[in-house]
Design a protein around this motif. Sequence first.
Motif, mmCIF file in Angstrom:
data_model
loop_
_atom_site.group_PDB
_atom_site.id
_atom_site.type_symbol
_atom_site.label_atom_id
_atom_site.label_comp_id
_atom_site.label_asym_id
_atom_site.label_seq_id
_atom_site.Cartn_x
_atom_site.Cartn_y
_atom_site.Cartn_z
ATOM 1 N N THR A 56 42.681 52.404 35.535
ATOM 2 C CA THR A 56 41.415 52.489 34.812
ATOM 3 C C THR A 56 40.545 51.298 35.197
ATOM 4 N N ALA A 57 39.278 51.371 34.843
ATOM 5 C CA ALA A 57 38.380 50.256 35.126
ATOM 6 C C ALA A 57 38.853 48.987 34.422
ATOM 7 N N GLY A 58 39.261 49.131 33.167
ATOM 8 C CA GLY A 58 39.696 47.961 32.405
ATOM 9 C C GLY A 58 40.916 47.297 33.007
ATOM 10 N N ASP A 59 41.863 48.113 33.463
ATOM 11 C CA ASP A 59 43.066 47.567 34.085
ATOM 12 C C ASP A 59 42.739 46.853 35.388
ATOM 13 N N TYR A 60 42.013 47.525 36.267
ATOM 14 C CA TYR A 60 41.786 46.946 37.588
ATOM 15 C C TYR A 60 40.885 45.718 37.506
ATOM 16 N N LEU A 61 40.033 45.672 36.495
ATOM 17 C CA LEU A 61 39.199 44.493 36.314
ATOM 18 C C LEU A 61 40.058 43.248 36.115
ATOM 19 N N LYS A 62 41.197 43.391 35.457
ATOM 20 C CA LYS A 62 42.105 42.262 35.253
ATOM 21 C C LYS A 62 42.633 41.758 36.591
ATOM 22 N N PHE A 63 43.012 42.686 37.460
ATOM 23 C CA PHE A 63 43.495 42.287 38.784
ATOM 24 C C PHE A 63 42.386 41.605 39.572
ATOM 25 N N ALA A 64 41.187 42.199 39.561
ATOM 26 C CA ALA A 64 40.065 41.617 40.301
ATOM 27 C C ALA A 64 39.714 40.230 39.771
ATOM 28 N N GLU A 65 39.757 40.060 38.472
ATOM 29 C CA GLU A 65 39.471 38.754 37.882
ATOM 30 C C GLU A 65 40.541 37.727 38.258
ATOM 31 N N MET A 66 41.783 38.199 38.409
ATOM 32 C CA MET A 66 42.836 37.296 38.881
ATOM 33 C C MET A 66 42.496 36.775 40.275
ATOM 34 N N ILE A 67 41.989 37.644 41.140
ATOM 35 C CA ILE A 67 41.580 37.212 42.475
ATOM 36 C C ILE A 67 40.412 36.234 42.373
ATOM 37 N N ARG A 68 39.425 36.573 41.553
ATOM 38 C CA ARG A 68 38.251 35.694 41.425
ATOM 39 C C ARG A 68 38.646 34.327 40.895
ATOM 40 N N GLN A 69 39.618 34.294 39.985
ATOM 41 C CA GLN A 69 40.066 33.037 39.409
ATOM 42 C C GLN A 69 41.195 32.404 40.221
ATOM 43 N N ARG A 70 41.308 32.832 41.473
ATOM 44 C CA ARG A 70 42.203 32.198 42.443
ATOM 45 C C ARG A 70 43.665 32.213 41.990
ATOM 46 N N GLY A 71 44.110 33.392 41.528
ATOM 47 C CA GLY A 71 45.528 33.588 41.270
ATOM 48 C C GLY A 71 45.952 33.623 39.827
ATOM 49 N N ALA A 72 45.058 33.334 38.893
ATOM 50 C CA ALA A 72 45.437 33.277 37.476
ATOM 51 C C ALA A 72 44.519 34.164 36.637
ATOM 52 N N TYR A 73 45.103 34.722 35.556
ATOM 53 C CA TYR A 73 44.310 35.515 34.613
ATOM 54 C C TYR A 73 44.984 35.476 33.257
ATOM 55 N N ASN A 74 44.202 35.144 32.238
ATOM 56 C CA ASN A 74 44.655 35.194 30.853
ATOM 57 C C ASN A 74 45.990 34.469 30.651
ATOM 58 N N GLY A 75 46.105 33.303 31.261
ATOM 59 C CA GLY A 75 47.299 32.487 31.072
ATOM 60 C C GLY A 75 48.451 32.810 32.004
ATOM 61 N N GLU A 76 48.310 33.847 32.822
ATOM 62 C CA GLU A 76 49.360 34.221 33.765
ATOM 63 C C GLU A 76 48.936 33.831 35.183
ATOM 64 N N ARG A 77 49.780 33.110 35.873
ATOM 65 C CA ARG A 77 49.487 32.768 37.262
ATOM 66 C C ARG A 77 50.402 33.568 38.186
ATOM 67 N N LEU A 78 49.789 34.374 39.049
ATOM 68 C CA LEU A 78 50.547 35.189 39.986
ATOM 69 C C LEU A 78 50.702 34.503 41.340
ATOM 70 N N LEU A 79 49.655 33.812 41.771
ATOM 71 C CA LEU A 79 49.662 33.136 43.063
ATOM 72 C C LEU A 79 49.048 31.752 42.923
ATOM 73 N N GLY A 80 49.418 30.857 43.820
ATOM 74 C CA GLY A 80 48.766 29.563 43.864
ATOM 75 C C GLY A 80 47.321 29.710 44.314
ATOM 76 N N SER A 81 46.464 28.824 43.848
ATOM 77 C CA SER A 81 45.041 28.926 44.165
ATOM 78 C C SER A 81 44.790 28.862 45.669
ATOM 79 N N ARG A 82 45.536 28.033 46.380
ATOM 80 C CA ARG A 82 45.324 27.911 47.831
ATOM 81 C C ARG A 82 45.796 29.150 48.564
ATOM 82 N N THR A 83 46.794 29.841 48.021
ATOM 83 C CA THR A 83 47.232 31.094 48.637
ATOM 84 C C THR A 83 46.129 32.138 48.565
#
Length: 405
Positions: A277-304
């Motif tokens: 859904t739009a709401g779900d994918y927006l979370k993933f896109a925001e994680m990319i924009r925030q360089r690996g982190a979203y809502n307290g969860e970090r998936l990747l390092g910012s430099r990665t």
Amino acid sequence: MNVTQKPESQGFSTTRLEVITDWMNRYVEEGKLAGAQAVVARRGQIAYANSVGLSDMENNIPWNDNTLARFYSMTKPVTSVALMMLFEKGLCHLDDPVEWFIPSFKKMRVLRPNAQSIEDTEPATVKPTIRHMLTHMSGLTYDFNGGILGEAYAAAKMDFGPRRGTLESQVDKLAELPLQFTPGARWNYGVSTDVVGRLVEVISGSDLRTFLDEYILGPLAMTDTAFDVPDDKIDRFASLYGRGPDGKIKLLDAASKSVFRAGRTECYSGGGGLMSTAGDYLKFAEMIRQRGAYNGERLLGSRTVDYMTRNHLVGDLADNGQPVFSEISFEGVGFGLGGWVMLDPPKSQMMGSVGDFGWGGMASTVFWVDPVEEMTVLFLTQLAPSSQYPLRKELRTLVHQALVD
């Protein structure tokens, strides 16, 4: 999905943002789209969100915030992130040959220049690597790209559809076909990210569905994102449409009868298998924009993430092969690890910022994140293929004309 902050406080004009609504309505009223949805966020706040038209014309179901759509190739950035999570753990290197993890790739062959048949091949002098797969420099292709190899893909049904068999069996079958060119020689859009998905399985020891659920979809609370649609959500699933001979839309895949209904999926396609859904994918896109982190969860390092969203080609796409795909312009646009990278907006003849990163899907969906404007944009519809109308270029203009500060 509600606007979370007044557009003017985020540097937008409310009046100008409404041009996006007019634009979507025009496509629906002219019978070119059944329905559509757009979301524009800046600095993590939603400045615009609207849906128009229908998700299911046959049953007169409106498109709304809960509508599930086929994201197709917008799966690719998700799968690429999964591989980079394993890369960060030191479990693989980007220049590792694929054959180290998938033995069926050990004896790859390449079509000879000016080959007249699929048998006219020679041994590959360069082994395809993980980097080749992430950047679409592998020599793999798609059937819709045509040519001798595209025709062979079509004959072999090499499309990683949900009912083609397991991802493992499909990748092993793929390895029986030759490459279109020597890996690294040029860029060609193809099934490379499906191989990336299989690499995730082999390196992690989990199937792709399980890995994404545990390490990406779960942490980001993307509860509506999956490789199929369960029966209790099927009334939220949009039907897929195409363009008929009269220019009007025609039904291609009814939601109620779709191959993506739960219980039918055998292949977890890392290149195009996710519904969301739009709401779900927006979370993933925001994680990319925030360089690996979203809502307290970090998936990747910012430099990665910085590394992924930089251009990994020498020059732009136009310097690296013939334009064979309509997702984006080839001039002025490069490619990172899993998506485009804007290099030169005037050269691309598209509005945008240097460094914006994103990708789209076969059903005319698209997303991008803009590090300069601190902006995330998402557009959903269900019209295949994505080359019918210049929706993505038009949306870029509409979003940027609404920025006033």
